[in-house]
Write a protein that holds these residues in place. Structure first.
Motif, short mmCIF file in Angstrom:
data_model
loop_
_atom_site.label_atom_id
_atom_site.label_comp_id
_atom_site.label_asym_id
_atom_site.label_seq_id
_atom_site.Cartn_x
_atom_site.Cartn_y
_atom_site.Cartn_z
N ALA A 6 -2.88 7.22 6.59
CA ALA A 6 -3.98 6.64 5.98
C ALA A 6 -3.16 5.49 4.70
CB ALA A 6 -4.66 7.87 4.97
N ALA A 7 -3.80 4.51 4.31
CA ALA A 7 -3.34 3.52 3.49
C ALA A 7 -4.44 3.53 2.23
CB ALA A 7 -2.77 2.28 4.23
N ARG A 8 -3.85 3.06 0.98
CA ARG A 8 -4.62 2.52 0.05
C ARG A 8 -3.47 1.52 -0.96
NH1 ARG A 8 -6.45 5.84 -4.72
NH2 ARG A 8 -5.99 3.86 -5.84
N ASP A 17 0.78 -1.21 -0.08
CA ASP A 17 0.01 -0.13 0.08
C ASP A 17 1.01 1.20 0.11
OD1 ASP A 17 -2.87 -1.02 2.19
OD2 ASP A 17 -2.07 -1.77 0.19
N TRP A 38 -7.81 4.54 7.46
CA TRP A 38 -7.47 5.69 8.12
C TRP A 38 -7.00 5.13 9.75
CZ3 TRP A 38 -6.38 10.66 6.67
CH2 TRP A 38 -6.73 10.92 5.34
N ALA A 94 3.60 11.51 1.84
CA ALA A 94 3.30 10.04 1.49
C ALA A 94 4.59 9.60 0.81
CB ALA A 94 2.26 10.35 0.37
N TYR A 97 -7.64 7.85 -0.04
CA TYR A 97 -7.26 6.87 0.68
C TYR A 97 -8.53 6.34 1.39
CZ TYR A 97 -2.49 8.41 0.72
OH TYR A 97 -1.14 8.62 0.15
N TRP A 140 -0.78 9.35 -3.22
CA TRP A 140 -1.84 10.03 -3.42
C TRP A 140 -1.77 11.11 -2.61
CZ3 TRP A 140 -1.51 5.11 -4.46
CH2 TRP A 140 -1.92 4.83 -5.90
#
Length: 124
Positions: free
Chosen positions: A97-99, A32, A114, A50, A111, A105
């Motif tokens: 936060a992760a994605r 991620d 959280w 980020a 995202y 991003w």
């Protein structure tokens, strides 16, 4: 879904340092992108830094460039935010936060997962 937990916040004097950690549980987030955001009272949540999953791509907000460092240890499933030369205007709740995805991003809405946030207060 990954559960994120921030830690390391607290009170720091102007010019001081602090290291925030973002740990993940539920699943690994080594694939991620992870972002750090902050929100001061009465203000919108803003981007801080980020890092891509590989740590090859990193981006900072202009307001923290040269003072903050984002890094990750995928073996520990943890992302860090080193705060140096802290300023009173850095006071805020800091969120990680992760994605999924190979890039980075800068917008909170991009995202998916959280943490609950950790308070950072810069004051003498």
């Amino acid at each position: 879904q990954v559960h994120l937990v921030e830690s390391g916040g607290g009170l720091v004097q102007p010019g001081g340092s602090l290291r925030l950690s973002c740990g993940a549980s539920g699943r690994t987030f080594t694939n991620d992108a992870v972002g750090w955001f902050r929100q001061a009272p009465g203000k919108e949540r803003e981007f801080v830094a980020a890092i891509s999953w590989s740590a090859i791509t990193i981006h900072y907000a202009d307001s923290v460039k040269g003072r903050f460092t984002i890094s990750r240890d995928n073996a520990k499933n943890t992302v860090y935010l080193q705060i140096n030369s802290a300023k009173p205007e850095d006071t805020a709740v800091y969120y990680c936060a992760a994605r999924s995805g190979g890039g980075i991003w800068l917008v909170p809405g991009e995202y998916k997962d959280w943490g609950q946030g950790t308070q950072v207060t810069v004051s003498s």
